[in-house]
Scaffold this motif. Structure first.
Motif, PDB file in Angstrom:
ATOM      1  N   ASP A   1       2.261  13.128  75.328  1.00  0.00           N
ATOM      2  CA  ASP A   1       1.806  12.497  74.027  1.00  0.00           C
ATOM      3  C   ASP A   1       2.604  11.583  73.371  1.00  0.00           C
ATOM      4  O   ASP A   1       3.812  10.894  73.900  1.00  0.00           O
ATOM      5  CB  ASP A   1       1.120  13.165  72.924  1.00  0.00           C
ATOM      6  CG  ASP A   1       2.238  14.532  72.470  1.00  0.00           C
ATOM      7  OD1 ASP A   1       3.861  13.950  72.689  1.00  0.00           O
ATOM      8  OD2 ASP A   1       1.821  15.309  72.361  1.00  0.00           O
ATOM      9  N   GLU A   2       2.488  10.816  71.756  1.00  0.00           N
ATOM     10  CA  GLU A   2       3.511  10.088  72.113  1.00  0.00           C
ATOM     11  C   GLU A   2       4.543  10.375  70.567  1.00  0.00           C
ATOM     12  O   GLU A   2       5.390   9.927  70.851  1.00  0.00           O
ATOM     13  CB  GLU A   2       2.525   9.490  70.505  1.00  0.00           C
ATOM     14  CG  GLU A   2       1.764   8.413  70.641  1.00  0.00           C
ATOM     15  CD  GLU A   2       0.796   7.722  69.145  1.00  0.00           C
ATOM     16  OE1 GLU A   2       0.947   8.463  67.734  1.00  0.00           O
ATOM     17  OE2 GLU A   2      -0.068   7.093  69.111  1.00  0.00           O
ATOM     18  N   SER A   3       4.613  11.989  70.684  1.00  0.00           N
ATOM     19  CA  SER A   3       6.168  12.562  70.790  1.00  0.00           C
ATOM     20  C   SER A   3       6.361  13.032  72.016  1.00  0.00           C
ATOM     21  O   SER A   3       7.252  13.795  71.349  1.00  0.00           O
ATOM     22  CB  SER A   3       5.261  13.909  69.746  1.00  0.00           C
ATOM     23  OG  SER A   3       4.695  14.811  70.664  1.00  0.00           O
ATOM     24  N   GLY A   4       6.478  12.842  72.505  1.00  0.00           N
ATOM     25  CA  GLY A   4       6.675  13.249  74.303  1.00  0.00           C
ATOM     26  C   GLY A   4       6.567  14.754  75.024  1.00  0.00           C
ATOM     27  O   GLY A   4       6.844  14.835  76.534  1.00  0.00           O
ATOM     28  N   GLU A   5       5.623  15.430  74.036  1.00  0.00           N
ATOM     29  CA  GLU A   5       5.068  16.816  74.562  1.00  0.00           C
ATOM     30  C   GLU A   5       4.296  16.115  76.278  1.00  0.00           C
ATOM     31  O   GLU A   5       3.310  15.313  76.104  1.00  0.00           O
ATOM     32  CB  GLU A   5       4.362  17.478  73.457  1.00  0.00           C
ATOM     33  CG  GLU A   5       5.296  17.443  72.648  1.00  0.00           C
ATOM     34  CD  GLU A   5       6.050  18.926  72.855  1.00  0.00           C
ATOM     35  OE1 GLU A   5       5.730  19.787  74.030  1.00  0.00           O
ATOM     36  OE2 GLU A   5       7.318  18.649  72.550  1.00  0.00           O
TER      37      GLU A   5
END
Length: 948
Positions: A122-126
């Protein structure tokens, strides 16, 4: 309000678009040819496509929400690989990777799968999910494995077979593959071969074979398989015979774009074939008959004939088709010695060679004495396959031997009887020896001596008879049964040679039938001009034609019996014994001698004195040694001394000087003499002239030696001329082929170069043929000789200028004219044949230049002595080995040290013939590695040399 409605409407549209996108994604996933599996961050299955169900067998509802590892999915051997792949994705080391491992299906089957894995963040790198696309590559893997195994098998085959396998690209004209064995066969490493052009490979082909190679190349380029044998020059310069097979390889359009080939080293086979061809030529052209039979059976009737050469047909009269398939028994007949055949059979059983002499029979029934040499032949595994027999016709030799043997036997018989007469005092012993020796010599059934009495009858007093026939010894018979008509018929006419009894009276016929006589030979024994008795030979088993030799033999032996009778009477008168002995000895047809116990000659008969032309005083003591040939004197003296010491008999052959000064070969036999009390009195002996036999043996040997020399000369002539003609012919063929093949690609200069090669080769052939014709005309005494006035210094200068120009200044060619005075006794210029003189000097100068190192000097010297011109040609070349100098002027002979320097060995033969036609002489002085000097002396007023 309006904005809210608008927002809701946009959200609905977005959701509708999302649903549509999800439907499309689901559709594509379900219809993808790859199995699609999606995992969450905890490796729980969130998507299991329809292809995944088809591939692995598990249904989506059974696996959704299950975590990886909760069911058996990966084989144990690949779990470690799978763990590393998953860890790299979860740890963020990579966002995508590919892995290959084996998976179980629901049924337990194992698939080899290719996994394309990627992660979504995702956008947060998860990490949101992991997507795996799976393809079943089991079939592809199996095919690749099979391909690898096939390639490995091909590699193993290509690298381990003894033949070279190669692949050639037609468009690029380059090798694209060659097996490693090329190092062994061609002498080049496989890595070096790829960069070499077609021209390089053709340059390594022997020029004689280039035409065939080019023809095969064109054939395979045109789409047909080809095969060719040729000689290939390896990297080290050695030559090998290759058998090459080439096959066209076509592309999908049917065009030949590659050529595959196999090349095999057949050098050993070619050498074996050459040896076999040589052996076949020897067998076909041999003067001796060659008979080849099967190996079996050894026992009767024996192995069958499978081959005979033409010499056999000439010798035995049978054509090949008349004897092939039959046994050698077809050649045997009544006089074939069965003991010899048994000896041959014994050798056959032991697989041993044998050498025998026996009688065979010509097709016309005539007897042929042959010397038969037999030996077995084995195949490559040592199994006996054939017998080879070499037959030499020795009929003439046997006849000569038999004639010599009969002559020797007669002479020996005379000598033996004479010795018996000399040694024995007993008439009975002498007569018994006579009949015994005559029977052995004539091979008759009975020999007897019939003694006439005064009352008209007579008695058989001595006899030698076969055990198969009745003995007549001691029986008394009327004289007319042996001598019809006596005493009215003169004893000089009583000699009878009767072969059958049909012409006899019934009385005599019945008598001869009773004693089993089919043929008889009767000669008179005359003593003191009266008929004393008869010497009679009987043949009982069959009729017999008595030969002139046999009749003469009995006549002469009857004379010896007469001598024995005379001796018997002389023994009764002791005072006359010595004189009577001398009379008998002097009347003998042999050379008689007597030596005492000290080795001194005390007596020799008149025949011996007449033979040597010496007196008895000259022969006495050891004076007779003066007539022995000096080369034979030592062995002769040694043998006489040894026989005296041993008191033994001896026999020796040596040369004895005749009265006319010629030395004649004699065979000298001596026997010891003993007195009645046993004391040694010396030797008595006889000499027989055997020169004719010796000369016959020498003539036979010389004839055989001459035949061998002529055969060797013929073989050398054929071999050399064929080789010398083959070389320029090969040059012409190869240049013509290259012109044909590359005519469109070569420049005019390149084409002219090969045309000149053809012209030079043809010129060489013409020169070689001219040289051979010169030799032939010279041998036939037909060489033209046309002397004319000539200016020798000017001739030599012109010739040297021409030779210097042709040599292209590679050597320093110098002319020296020293003390030259043309015809000092008259004012006429020298007369010589200019054409022959040019052949003499040009050949000598050409050889001097050819065999001298570049930069060295060659001298031509001209001088004179009286009315002779002297030419000398000196070089600093390789010289002539001493062993070659004796044969230097033989046609086709070349020195053993010439190496690869070209030549045909005719030049010096032509020089010698040309010199001899001038009536001149030629000599040579040479040392190896120091140079050679030829000296030619020619008369300056030349006419044709007179023969003789």
């Amino acid at each position: 309000m309006t904005d809210s409605v608008q927002t809701v409407h946009e959200r609905d549209q977005a959701q509708e678009a999302l649903r549509a996108a999800m439907q499309r994604l689901t559709f594509h996933i379900d219809n993808s040819p790859l199995a699609v599996i999606e995992w969450d961050r905890n490796l729980r299955v969130t998507r299991w496509s329809r292809e995944a169900e088809n591939l692995f067998g598990w249904r989506a509802e059974d696996l959704l929400g299950q975590q990886f590892g909760s069911w058996q999915f990966v084989i144990p051997a690949d779990i470690e690989t799978v763990d590393r792949t998953i860890a790299a994705l979860l740890n963020g080391d990579t966002i995508r990777n590919v892995s290959y491992h084996h998976n179980y299906t629901q049924t337990g089957a194992i698939l080899h799968c290719e996994w394309y894995n990627s992660v979504l963040f995702d956008e947060s790198g998860e990490l949101i999910s992991i997507l795996s696309l799976v393809q079943n590559i089991s079939q592809r893997t199996q095919a690749e494995e099979e391909l690898r195994e096939s390639e490995e098998r091909f590699r193993q085959l290509a690298e381990n077979i003894q033949q070279i396998f190669w692949m050639y690209e037609v468009e690029t004209q380059k090798l694209i593959y060659i097996s490693p064995v090329c190092q062994q066969v061609l002498g080049y490493d496989s890595a070096d071969c790829y960069g070499k052009s077609l021209g390089f490979w053709l340059s390594r082909v022997q020029s004689d074979d280039l035409h065939a190679v080019m023809k095969a190349s064109r054939q395979v380029v045109r789409g047909k398989p080809a095969e060719v044998m040729y000689r290939f020059t390896q990297a080290d310069g050695s030559q090998r015979w290759l058998l090459a097979r080439a096959f066209p390889v076509r592309n999908q359009q049917g065009k030949v774009y590659r050529i595959a080939g196999i090349a095999e080293d057949i050098t050993d086979r070619k050498q074996q074939e050459q040896r076999l061809r040589l052996l076949e030529s020897v067998i076909v052209n041999a003067h001796d008959a060659v008979v080849i039979t099967e190996a079996e059976p050894v026992e009767l009737p024996g192995p069958k004939i499978i081959y005979v050469n033409e010499a056999f047909t000439r010798m035995m009269g049978y054509e090949q088709d008349e004897v092939v398939g039959k046994t050698p028994r077809i050649l045997q007949g009544p006089k074939t010695d069965w003991d010899i055949l048994k000896q041959i059979r014994t050798a056959l059983k032991k697989w041993e060679p044998s050498l025998v002499e026996l009688v065979n029979y010509h097709k016309d029934g005539s007897e042929v004495w042959i010397e038969l040499s037999m030996f077995p032949v084995t195949d490559h595994i040592g199994q006996y396959t054939y017998w080879v027999g070499l037959q030499r016709d020795i009929t003439q030799r046997k006849k000569t031997e038999q004639a010599l043997q009969l002559q020797s036997l007669r002479s020996q018989l005379f000598a033996d009887i004479t010795l018996k007469i000399r040694q024995s005092l007993q008439l009975e012993e002498i007569l018994q020896t006579t009949v015994t020796e005559v029977r052995n010599l004539l091979q008759s059934d009975r020999v007897l001596i019939y003694h006439l009495s005064t009352h008209g009858g007579g008695q058989v007093i001595t006899e030698a008879v076969s055990a198969d026939w009745e003995s007549l010894l001691g029986k008394t018979y009327p004289s007319d049964v042996f001598l019809p008509g006596y005493p009215q018929v003169s004893y000089s006419n009583v000699m009878q040679s009767v072969e059958d009894r049909e012409e006899e009276s019934s009385y005599i016929s019945n008598f001869l039938r009773q004693i089993g006589v089919r043929a008889r030979l009767v000669v008179p024994i005359v003593q003191q001009d009266s008929l004393w008795g008869l010497l009679i030979a009987h043949q009982c088993d069959q009729p017999r034609q008595w030969s002139a030799f046999e009749i003469e033999l009995l006549q002469q032996l009857a004379n010896q019996v007469e001598i024995a009778l005379t001796q018997s009477q002389l023994l009764q008168a002791q005072c006359e014994s010595e004189e009577r002995f001398r009379t008998m000895a002097n009347s003998a047809p042999v050379l008689l001698w007597v030596i005492d116990a000290s080795g001194n000659r005390i007596f020799c008969n008149e025949s011996l004195l007449e033979f040597t032309g010496r007196t008895i005083d000259q022969e006495r003591g050891i004076g007779w040694f003066e007539t022995v040939h000096p080369a034979d004197l030592g062995p002769c003296q040694q043998l006489y001394c040894q026989a005296l010491a041993d008191r033994s008999s001896f026999e020796i052959e040596y040369r004895l000087r005749r009265a006319d000064g010629d030395y004649r070969w004699v065979i000298d036999r001596g026997v010891p003499q003993f007195s009645p009390n046993g004391s040694f009195n010396g030797h008595i002996g006889s000499c027989i002239d055997i020169t004719d036999r010796k000369q016959a043996e020498v003539k036979i040997y010389k004839a055989l030696e001459k035949e061998r020399e002529l055969s060797e000369l013929k073989s050398r002539f054929v071999s050399t001329t064929s080789h010398e003609f083959r070389t320029p012919l090969s040059t012409i063929l190869s240049s013509a082929d290259l012109l044909e093949f590359y005519a469109g690609d070569w420049t005019a200069e390149k084409q002219i170069e090969h045309i000149q090669r053809i012209q030079n080769a043809a010129l060489n052939m013409n020169n070689l043929l001219s040289d051979i014709l010169v030799i032939e005309r010279a041998e036939a005494k037909k060489l033209n000789f046309e002397p004319a006035p000539i200016d020798l210094p000017d001739f030599c200068r012109s010739l040297l200028e021409e030779m210097q120009l042709n040599d292209q200044d590679h050597h320093c060619l110098m002319l020296e004219v020293q003390n030259f005075k043309p015809n000092p006794q008259n004012l006429l210029p020298p007369c010589m044949d200019e054409k022959l003189l040019r052949q003499i000097l040009s050949n000598l100068l050409s050889n001097a230049l050819k065999y001298s190192p570049v930069g060295s000097s060659v001298w031509c010297r001209l001088s004179s002595e009286a009315d002779r011109a002297i030419f000398e040609v000196q070089d600093q070349g390789i010289g002539i080995p001493i062993d070659d100098q004796a044969r230097l002027f033989e046609p086709f002979h070349r020195g053993m040290n010439v190496g690869t320097i070209s030549g045909n060995g005719l030049g010096l033969a032509i020089v010698k013939q040309s010199v001899e036609v001038h009536g001149g002489k030629i000599s040579v002085s040479s040392q190896e590695d120091e140079g050679t000097t030829f000296s030619v002396v020619l008369p300056m007023i030349s006419g044709r040399r007179e023969e003789g």
